[in-house]
Design an enzyme around this catalytic site. Structure first.
Site, PDB file in Angstrom:
ATOM      1  N   LYS A 114       0.855  -1.186   0.000  1.00  0.00           N
ATOM      2  CA  LYS A 114       0.000   0.000   0.000  1.00  0.00           C
ATOM      3  C   LYS A 114       0.889   1.233   0.000  1.00  0.00           C
ATOM      4  CE  LYS A 114      -3.496   2.485   2.600  1.00  0.00           C
ATOM      5  NZ  LYS A 114      -4.527   2.428   3.645  1.00  0.00           N
ATOM      6  N   LYS A 164      -2.294  -1.485  -3.777  1.00  0.00           N
ATOM      7  CA  LYS A 164      -3.132  -0.289  -3.707  1.00  0.00           C
ATOM      8  C   LYS A 164      -2.275   0.958  -3.802  1.00  0.00           C
ATOM      9  CE  LYS A 164      -6.055   2.014  -0.407  1.00  0.00           C
ATOM     10  NZ  LYS A 164      -6.468   2.075   0.968  1.00  0.00           N
TER      11      LYS A 164
END
Ligand code: PBG
Length: 341
Positions: free
Chosen positions: A209, A263
């Site tokens: 992330k 992400k």
């Protein structure tokens, strides 16, 4: 004769053995050689929750996205299930009065997410419920972890995250999705879940992330954009890095993650592909709020064909090797895919 027509008449036929255009000559031919397909079962719908009843509050930076009270969420999720969407991911807008320095509300078994899990489980038992493990919806400073001085402290945060995960599992969460990027949290969560008898609750870790500018509208939606002190760069990854993503994914898989996530999505398709090639584990991509906002805004301005851009962006995740996509477009994409059949 018009000179411009000359090439059409007089052109010598190229002697090509390979003419890749042959396989594109008609819709049936293109379908025959198509390598990837987007299906409803690839879609995970992230949605925002808010207190109250019969409430659907628009998120201004995400046209078409709402914050739902639990009863309204249950209705919307029943529609998602009817469309064939396999799972939803829940994100709460916590009343600012309930936020504090230590994210106490994250451990409240009656918090918005827990109430939603119970209501969804009893009304729509066939859909998977993913809950986010991180403290940002509950902290007064908007960080995913505990703040001591100006440091987000790792180990003390992990202890709270493990308890948050158990609280969610007790409420009925099927998949725990830690999005906090603390070190060692997957192992701590796995152990805590197992100790409470939740060995069948899965973990989908936000393994790679990044500290991204594309989360802006999400922070509006959960009400942390104004309160966030500083940025998240001491825990979320540097967008310049790629090998580091592989190390992060490797650690989470070793620690017991059942599925991993990359992400944001579209700007990080190279990472999705590398993760899939190296680990061959179920890998999800999150098409985040800023990506949704860009596609929707351009479409509303008439600059792109919104539906085609949406479906193309989602198919791109499949081509990159993703098992599925978390997307705010889940319901519209599911409808578009059904209309196509
Ligand atoms: C935070 C969290 C974020 C998102 C999901 N979980 C934002 C952040 O890290 O600040 C972003 C999702 C999106 O932008 O759609 N735990």
């Amino acid at each position: 004769m018009n000179d411009a027509r000359k090439p059409l008449e007089a052109a010598a036929r190229l002697s090509l053995l390979q003419r890749p255009r042959r396989n594109r000559k008609s819709e049936w031919a293109r379908r025959l050689v198509r390598e990837n397909a987007l299906e409803v079962s690839d879609l995970i719908w992230p949605l925002f929750l808010i207190d109250g009843s019969d409430r659907r509050e628009p998120v201004s930076s995400m046209p078409g996205v709402f914050r739902y009270s639990v009863d309204a969420a249950v209705e919307a999720i029943a529609d998602a299930a009817a469309l064939g969407v396999p799972a939803v991911a829940l994100f709460p807008y916590t009343d600012p009065d309930l936020r504090d320095e230590i994210a106490s509300a994250a451990l409240d078994p009656e918090n918005l997410v827990c109430r939603a899990c119970q209501a969804i489980k009893s009304a729509v038992p066939g859909i998977g419920i993913i809950t986010d493990v991180a403290l940002d919806p509950y902290t007064s400073h908007g960080h995913d972890g505990l703040l001591v001085g100006d440091e987000i402290v790792n180990d003390a945060t992990v202890a709270v995250l493990a308890r948050q995960a158990v609280t969610q599992a007790r409420a009925g969460a099927d998949i725990i999705a830690p999005s906090d990027m603390m070190d060692g949290r997957v192992e701590a969560i796995r152990n805590a879940l197992d100790a409470e008898g939740f060995e069948n609750v899965q973990i989908m870790s936000y393994a790679a992330k990044y500290a991204s500018a594309f989360y802006g509208p999400f922070r509006d939606a959960i009400g942390t954009s104004k309160t966030l002190r500083g940025d998240k760069r001491t825990y979320q990854m540097d967008p310049a890095n790629s090998d580091e993503a592989l190390r992060e994914v490797g650690l989470d898989l070793e620690q017991g993650a059942d599925m991993v996530m990359v992400k944001p999505g579209m700007p990080y398709l190279d990472i999705v592909r590398r993760v899939v090639d190296v680990y061959r584990a179920p890998t999800f991509a999150y098409q985040v709020s800023g990506e949704y906002a860009m596609i929707t805004a351009a479409s509303q301005n008439g600059w792109i064909d919104g539906e085609r851009a949406m479906l193309e962006s989602l198919l791109a995740f499949k081509r990159a090797g993703a098992s599925g996509v978390l997307t705010y477009f889940a319901l519209s994409a599911a409808r578009a895919l059904q209309g196509r059949k």
